[in-house]
Motif scaffolding. Structure first.
Motif, PDB file in Angstrom:
ATOM      1  N   LEU A  46       2.153   7.795   4.123  1.00  0.00           N
ATOM      2  CA  LEU A  46       1.568   8.368   5.329  1.00  0.00           C
ATOM      3  C   LEU A  46       2.474   8.115   6.539  1.00  0.00           C
ATOM      4  O   LEU A  46       2.762   9.034   7.318  1.00  0.00           O
ATOM      5  N   PHE A  47       2.940   6.864   6.685  1.00  0.00           N
ATOM      6  CA  PHE A  47       3.760   6.561   7.858  1.00  0.00           C
ATOM      7  C   PHE A  47       5.138   7.223   7.775  1.00  0.00           C
ATOM      8  O   PHE A  47       5.656   7.690   8.787  1.00  0.00           O
ATOM      9  N   GLU A  58      -0.241   4.184   2.266  1.00  0.00           N
ATOM     10  CA  GLU A  58       0.024   3.925   3.683  1.00  0.00           C
ATOM     11  C   GLU A  58       1.510   4.133   3.987  1.00  0.00           C
ATOM     12  O   GLU A  58       1.877   4.703   5.016  1.00  0.00           O
ATOM     13  N   ASN A 118      -3.533  -0.156  11.838  1.00  0.00           N
ATOM     14  CA  ASN A 118      -2.398   0.498  12.490  1.00  0.00           C
ATOM     15  C   ASN A 118      -2.718   1.905  12.970  1.00  0.00           C
ATOM     16  O   ASN A 118      -1.828   2.715  13.186  1.00  0.00           O
ATOM     17  N   VAL A 119      -4.000   2.167  13.123  1.00  0.00           N
ATOM     18  CA  VAL A 119      -4.377   3.545  13.450  1.00  0.00           C
ATOM     19  C   VAL A 119      -3.877   3.936  14.840  1.00  0.00           C
ATOM     20  O   VAL A 119      -3.512   5.084  15.078  1.00  0.00           O
ATOM     21  N   GLY A 135       3.805   0.292  11.367  1.00  0.00           N
ATOM     22  CA  GLY A 135       3.078   0.895  10.243  1.00  0.00           C
ATOM     23  C   GLY A 135       3.765   0.594   8.927  1.00  0.00           C
ATOM     24  O   GLY A 135       3.129   0.239   7.925  1.00  0.00           O
ATOM     25  N   ALA A 149       2.501  -1.527   5.684  1.00  0.00           N
ATOM     26  CA  ALA A 149       2.428  -0.958   4.347  1.00  0.00           C
ATOM     27  C   ALA A 149       3.318  -1.714   3.360  1.00  0.00           C
ATOM     28  O   ALA A 149       2.944  -1.918   2.209  1.00  0.00           O
ATOM     29  N   ASP A 186       0.851  -1.194   0.000  1.00  0.00           N
ATOM     30  CA  ASP A 186       0.000   0.000   0.000  1.00  0.00           C
ATOM     31  C   ASP A 186       0.891   1.250   0.000  1.00  0.00           C
ATOM     32  O   ASP A 186       1.438   1.631   1.033  1.00  0.00           O
ATOM     33  N   LEU A 225      -0.348   5.011  14.496  1.00  0.00           N
ATOM     34  CA  LEU A 225      -0.313   6.378  13.978  1.00  0.00           C
ATOM     35  C   LEU A 225      -0.605   7.378  15.094  1.00  0.00           C
ATOM     36  O   LEU A 225       0.013   8.445  15.170  1.00  0.00           O
ATOM     37  N   THR A 269      -1.468  -4.951   5.774  1.00  0.00           N
ATOM     38  CA  THR A 269      -2.577  -4.612   6.667  1.00  0.00           C
ATOM     39  C   THR A 269      -2.983  -3.170   6.401  1.00  0.00           C
ATOM     40  O   THR A 269      -2.152  -2.327   6.074  1.00  0.00           O
ATOM     41  N   SER A 270      -4.227  -2.888   6.569  1.00  0.00           N
ATOM     42  CA  SER A 270      -4.714  -1.548   6.195  1.00  0.00           C
ATOM     43  C   SER A 270      -4.351  -0.524   7.265  1.00  0.00           C
ATOM     44  O   SER A 270      -3.932  -0.864   8.371  1.00  0.00           O
ATOM     45  N   ILE A 271      -4.528   0.728   6.901  1.00  0.00           N
ATOM     46  CA  ILE A 271      -4.257   1.812   7.839  1.00  0.00           C
ATOM     47  C   ILE A 271      -5.106   1.635   9.096  1.00  0.00           C
ATOM     48  O   ILE A 271      -4.654   1.881  10.213  1.00  0.00           O
TER      49      ILE A 271
END
Ligand SMILES: Nc1ncnc2c1ncn2[C@@H]1O[C@H](COP(=O)(O)OP(=O)(O)OP(=O)(O)O)[C@@H](O)[C@H]1O
Ligand SMILES: [Mg+2]
Lengths: 292, 249
Positions: free
Chosen positions: B137-138, B134, B220-221, B206, B210, B131, B224, B215-217
């Motif tokens: 983002l991380f 993701e 791992n929210v 995270g 990714a 991803d 984050l 695994t989706s965001i």
């Protein structure tokens, strides 16, 4: 003193304390536009403190200051664009080249001077591609001056700009500073070299323990009624040197020459020396502080 | 505004040039993590489970070394040398200068993440990131967090001579407990507890999600969240304690 139309710098009742210690204890002075003003005084007198307050680096404890009509404490960008600064001590990136540094700093100002002209003016021609870390101490100091001048500032603060210069480099720097004056720039200079102050400054102030002891044109400070005295020297009959100090050389010479003529002798090696800035400086600053 | 951005860009370009001219900075900031990657990659060759741990682990370490370590060093040096003070006397806005410096660090982060990503695909069998969004983002969250913590930490370092000791006293323990080199799940409980409170483990989680696990965001929210909390603290400390001049000791 009032400046017409406006002073470049005005300082009234300035005080600065570091904790308990008061480094600047109420000083007043003004610098006119187009003037070279020298701040002299022994180590720890408060020169750098004063200058860095005017540059906007340090906050004052009391008093008012105005620099080109601004309060430097406000740290206005418009003011910084019109001021050039050589700090007493600063470093630079180790891996920057001379010309690159001058060009980079020039680009921070709205109307920079020509980079090569500034390199030439500060005696760095031939060193354009040298890395800062390979420059000698004096050459680095010249680069400091170049970085302060490249923005074509109206007002330049020079805190001991020629420390570490060889004699020829010092003369070159003097010429550079004179050229600034010719361009109508205002310069506030601190220095420990009294010949430098004498050669460059229109007016000087001598400060000690945070107070101004005397202020005026270098030649006036040595004039009659000033703190230092004329020196009259001559050789005795046995060849030893006799030196006397006086506020009134006319009378003293009259007495000495009268007496010599009456004895049928000559005063060999007779000289009368006006007090220099150095004499005034040493006279004033060598005294122990009152009550301290 | 345009002027501020132009000056930031100019400062950034200078910082990039100077970065490559300084071999030791280039080595420690740049080559070292890649050497680690090559080294562990060679040792773990054929062991896909461990390779899946080491690739995002080294990526997380790279984010920390290019931002936290580099900025803590640089800010200490620039402050001690009086470069910051000199800049402060010019009309360049402070924000332009800091943006130039931060941009330089972030470029190193981006380059390293790119190299690690490509190496993961070509040599370590982790394939392309599952991803990309993701990952971005991380990395971005990690950069903000560790860059601000690096600047904040520089305020605690008394002088440049002691900077390596200070920085390594933080960097080394953190990378060892946060699962850069092994699966953090296998660590003893109290170490896990400490790592759990610090941002690097969460960044690696995270990145792992990714790059490797897919695994989706949403999974791992909370990671984050921890990074964001440290980022808030870092920014606050970096701004509050900021000084352009070295304090007298
Ligand atoms: N940041 C500071 N904190 C505490 N004391 C200071 C600080 N800066 C200066 N002082 C003290 O204030 C006094 C004046 O210092 P300043 O640097 O202004 O002197 P100066 O006239 O520039 O001396 P020099 O000729 O040695 O450069 C000194 O006694 C110095 O120790
Ligand atoms: Mg000084």
């Amino acid at each position: 003193m009032r400046c017409v139309p406006e002073c470049a710098i005005e300082v009234h009742g300035l005080r600065k304390s570091y904790g308990e210690f008061e480094a600047v204890r109420g000083i007043d002075f003004e610098v006119r536009r187009g003037e070279v003003f020298g701040l002299l005084g022994p180590n720890g007198a408060g020169k750098t403190t004063t200058v860095e307050i005017l540059e906007g680096y340090r906050a004052r404890s009391e008093g008012t200051v105005s620099v080109l009509g601004f309060d430097p404490g406000g740290r206005s960008r418009a003011l910084r664009a019109r001021v050039g600064i050589v700090l007493q001590s600063t470093g630079l990136y180790r891996h920057i080249r001379v010309r690159e540094a001058v060009a980079h700093f020039g680009a921070m100002y709205p109307h920079p001077r020509d980079v090569d002209e500034v390199v030439e003016l500060t005696g760095l021609a031939g060193k354009e591609d040298a890395l800062a870390r390979t420059l000698s101490g004096g050459q680095l100091r010249r680069l400091d001056l170049a970085l302060a001048l490249v923005g074509d500032p109206e007002l330049i603060f020079l805190d001991e700009p020629t420390t570490g210069f060889d004699p020829a480099a010092r003369r070159n720097a003097w010429d550079t500073i004179r050229s600034l004056k010719q361009l109508g720039k205002t310069v506030l200079l601190t220095t420990h070299y009294l010949d430098e102050a004498q050669a460059l400054a229109d007016r000087v102030a001598i400060i000690k323990d945070g107070r101004i002891l005397i202020e005026g044109a270098p030649q006036e400070l040595g004039a009659d009624g000033g703190p230092a005295r004329y020196r009259v020297a001559y050789r005795n009959g046995d060849g030893s040197v006799n030196e006397r100090q006086t506020d009134d050389p006319t009378t003293l010479l009259h007495e000495l020459t009268g007496a010599a003529l009456a004895r049928g002798e000559r005063l060999e090696g007779l000289s009368v020396t006006r007090p220099t800035l150095e004499d005034v400086y040493l006279e004033l600053t060598s005294k122990e502080p009152a009550g301290g | 505004m345009a002027d501020t951005a132009a000056m930031a860009w100019r400062q950034y370009r200078l910082e990039r040039k100077l970065f490559w001219r300084n071999p030791s900075a280039a080595f420690f900031n740049f080559l070292l993590p890649l050497l680690f990657l090559a080294f562990f990659g060679a040792i773990l060759h054929g062991n896909q489970h461990d390779l899946n741990v080491i690739v995002p682990g080294i990526a997380g370490m790279s984010v920390m070394s290019t931002t936290f370590t580099a900025l803590a060093f640089n800010m200490t040096f620039l402050r001690e040398q009086g470069v910051l003070k000199r800049i402060r006397g010019t009309p360049m806005p402070g924000i332009s200068y800091l943006a130039g410096i931060a941009g330089n660090a972030i470029t190193n982060t981006a380059l390293q993440i790119a190299i690690i990503t490509v190496a993961g695909r070509l040599f370590f069998g982790t394939g392309w990131p599952r991803d990309w969004g993701e990952l971005l983002l991380f990395v971005a969250a990690g950069v903000v967090c560790f860059a601000s913590l690096g600047v904040a930490f520089s305020h605690a370092i008394p002088n440049f001579d002691s900077a390596p000791a200070y920085v390594n006293a933080v960097f080394l323990p953190v990378i060892f407990i946060s699962g850069v080199f092994y699966d953090a799940a296998r660590a003893p409980g109290f170490i896990k507890g400490i790592a759990q409170a610090l941002p690097l483990k969460h960044l690696i989680d995270g990145l792992s999600g990714a790059m490797v696990k897919g695994t989706s965001i949403a999974t791992n929210v909370s990671a984050l969240g921890v990074i964001a909390a440290w980022a808030v603290l870092g920014v606050a400390l970096a701004v509050r304690g900021f000084s352009w001049e070295q304090r007298r000791s």
